[in-house]
Design an enzyme around this catalytic site. Sequence first.
Site, PDB file in Angstrom:
ATOM      1  N   GLU A 214       9.259  10.160  -0.284  1.00 30.83           N
ATOM      2  CA  GLU A 214       8.008  10.508   0.400  1.00 30.83           C
ATOM      3  C   GLU A 214       8.173  11.713   1.318  1.00 30.83           C
ATOM      4  OE1 GLU A 214       7.670   6.159  -0.711  1.00 30.83           O
ATOM      5  OE2 GLU A 214       9.203   7.391   0.273  1.00 30.83           O
TER       6      GLU A 214
ATOM      7  N   LYS B 195      -5.645  -1.949   1.044  1.00 34.44           N
ATOM      8  CA  LYS B 195      -5.731  -2.142  -0.405  1.00 34.44           C
ATOM      9  C   LYS B 195      -7.061  -2.752  -0.823  1.00 34.44           C
ATOM     10  CE  LYS B 195      -3.003  -3.945  -4.272  1.00 34.44           C
ATOM     11  NZ  LYS B 195      -1.729  -4.644  -4.656  1.00 34.44           N
TER      12      LYS B 195
ATOM     13  N   MET C 200      25.335  25.746  11.956  1.00 34.73           N
ATOM     14  CA  MET C 200      24.829  26.099  13.277  1.00 34.73           C
ATOM     15  C   MET C 200      25.422  25.203  14.357  1.00 34.73           C
ATOM     16  SD  MET C 200      23.081  28.346  14.895  1.00 34.73           S
ATOM     17  CE  MET C 200      21.756  29.152  13.995  1.00 34.73           C
TER      18      MET C 200
ATOM     19  N   PHE D  76       4.111  -8.300   4.516  1.00 33.82           N
ATOM     20  CA  PHE D  76       5.096  -7.513   3.768  1.00 33.82           C
ATOM     21  C   PHE D  76       4.655  -6.044   3.691  1.00 33.82           C
ATOM     22  CE2 PHE D  76       6.536  -5.871  -0.439  1.00 33.82           C
ATOM     23  CZ  PHE D  76       7.898  -5.811  -0.146  1.00 33.82           C
ATOM     24  N   GLN D  77       5.550  -5.154   4.105  1.00 36.86           N
ATOM     25  CA  GLN D  77       5.336  -3.706   4.111  1.00 36.86           C
ATOM     26  C   GLN D  77       4.123  -3.288   4.952  1.00 36.86           C
ATOM     27  OE1 GLN D  77       5.512  -2.163   0.031  1.00 36.86           O
ATOM     28  NE2 GLN D  77       7.743  -1.971   0.248  1.00 36.86           N
TER      29      GLN D  77
END
Length: 622
Positions: free
Chosen positions: A75, A187, A502, A137-138
């Site tokens: 993602e 959803k 760096m 969940f999630q």
Amino acid sequence: MAASTTPTPASVASSTGAKPGPKGPERMTGAQAIVRTLEDLGTDLVFGIPGGAVLPLYDAINRSETLRHVLTRHEQGAGHAAEGYALACGKVGVCIATSGPGATNLVTPIADANLDSVPLVAITGQVGSNLLGTDAFQEADIRGVTMPITKHNFIVTDPNKIPEAIAAAFHLASTGRPGPVLVDIPKDIQNATVEYSFPTKFYMPGYKPTTNPHNRQISAAVKLISEASRPVLYIGGGVVKADAHRELLEFAEFTGIPVVTTLMALGAFPDSHPQHMGMPGMHGTVPAVAAMQRSDLLIAIGARFDDRVTGDVDTFAPHAKAIHADVDPAEIGKIREVSVPIVGDAREVLLALTKTYQNSTKYPKPEIEEWTGYLSDLQDRFPRGWEPTEDGKLNPQQILEHLSAEIGPEAIYVAGVGQHQMWAAQFIDFENPRTWLNSGGAGTMGYAVPAALGAKAAMPDKEVWAIDGDGCFQMTNQELTTAALEGFPIKVAVINNGNLGMVRQWQTLFYERNYSNTKLREEASYVPDFVKLSEAMGCESIRVTTEEEILPAIQRAREINDRPVVIDFIVGEDAQVWPMISGGASNEEIQYALGLRPLFDENESAAEEPATIHETVEETED
């Protein structure tokens, strides 16, 4: 400020580069309404990864005949690809993720887009409305998580509000100061049935960005400019976002005022132009730093006085008044006291300044011949340069000079973050806007490869090069698989010094060479082997270890356009970025270190031979 915004479909389309949507309601699911709204807004491509909470949306995407979806491998890659898309073409970039970890993986690119003013819309799925707040969940409160790093965000709890929310997100992301907007959609809302019609209005209390500057402020600015003897145009990324490069060139040439362009504005003004002093700040050119430090008037357009430019604010441009023009009023006066504040779009501000000046009989152009002569002398005395490495390994600067000369200024260059980013900014010649993409404000490692993929998706006819370091490359190189399978033949130049370069440079200069956890591989090994790794992901790959191999490798990469190409340039680990002003230190340090003569001191002659920045700083250290 207006209490609400009630645009027509045509006005929404105009602000986002879209075509007006159809009239009249249609019955469809909420997920289909998301896709239809995106289509009606002119979106042709989105980046993302499916998951449980966005399955209805992905079902609708797969049925679309006009919206292309690019399946990334992470993602974060989707978010950076959407950024690269937006920066390359100027349209809103769109990324999609599922709930929970899918959504939180977008946090880094959203924060990146927020700091660099990138028009981005992130659409996330969410657990069902009846599960909100239950630690299902999630489930993750992505709206709360991203509240500080978005321009605005929504959670849609009424399916009939989906078109309005998506259209408003595009409008917010692309108008005023561009930025990221998140739309979170449960959803069950995606599964619900709606009566779809393209929104003719949406409610945004207090949102009415000012684009046209006030005439009184423009007149005050022209007066200050005409009175200045050492003015400098301090140009930031807002000029690129506003597509104001032509207006900048016209105003600069009309007045003759020297120009400095920040890291985010490279390409807004041609590097080859005699009035261009280069990039200011921590790793800026000597003429650019001197132009700002010794000016009596800073004309800041679309810049935010970032700490990497100013260094110690109290000693930054100590004798200069400031004109500050920005579309975001919150930026004006935030860091530096301003004599003339101008709220407005950079293009409109530059147009107004030029028109007012050209029509004025009261205010002449500033008399700056002595000033421009002084800065021209600095350009001659301190050209960019580099010294061969002591260990005989490749110079990163040399590679990038070859790259710039061979490829030219029409290509798009995308950099990761670190030494290679600064070398690219210093040694690639930029002549055009939207040809230099990098993570400036957030400094996000892993930005280059997915952002280059997005830039190529937006501009398929452009040659796109990612300039990456071996540290950055190992964070997001999985998106090479995306590029290979989705048909985006980007080129990647990995500046491989086997270290977090760096960080190692800072450890060299400030931590007594205590190289704590910066070595990424043993010197004699290729672990990981970027050539084999890239080939495994569907790319052509080349390793370069000698000077004679640099140009043939670049030419070979340019000949291959059916898959991505990765060039693994093996360079010395001790190459450093010069000049360098330590974080929080005064920009005056570079003046003292380089022994610059006092301003307009006619009794002191210039150096007989030009000295490179690298040579002079090293002599001072010794």
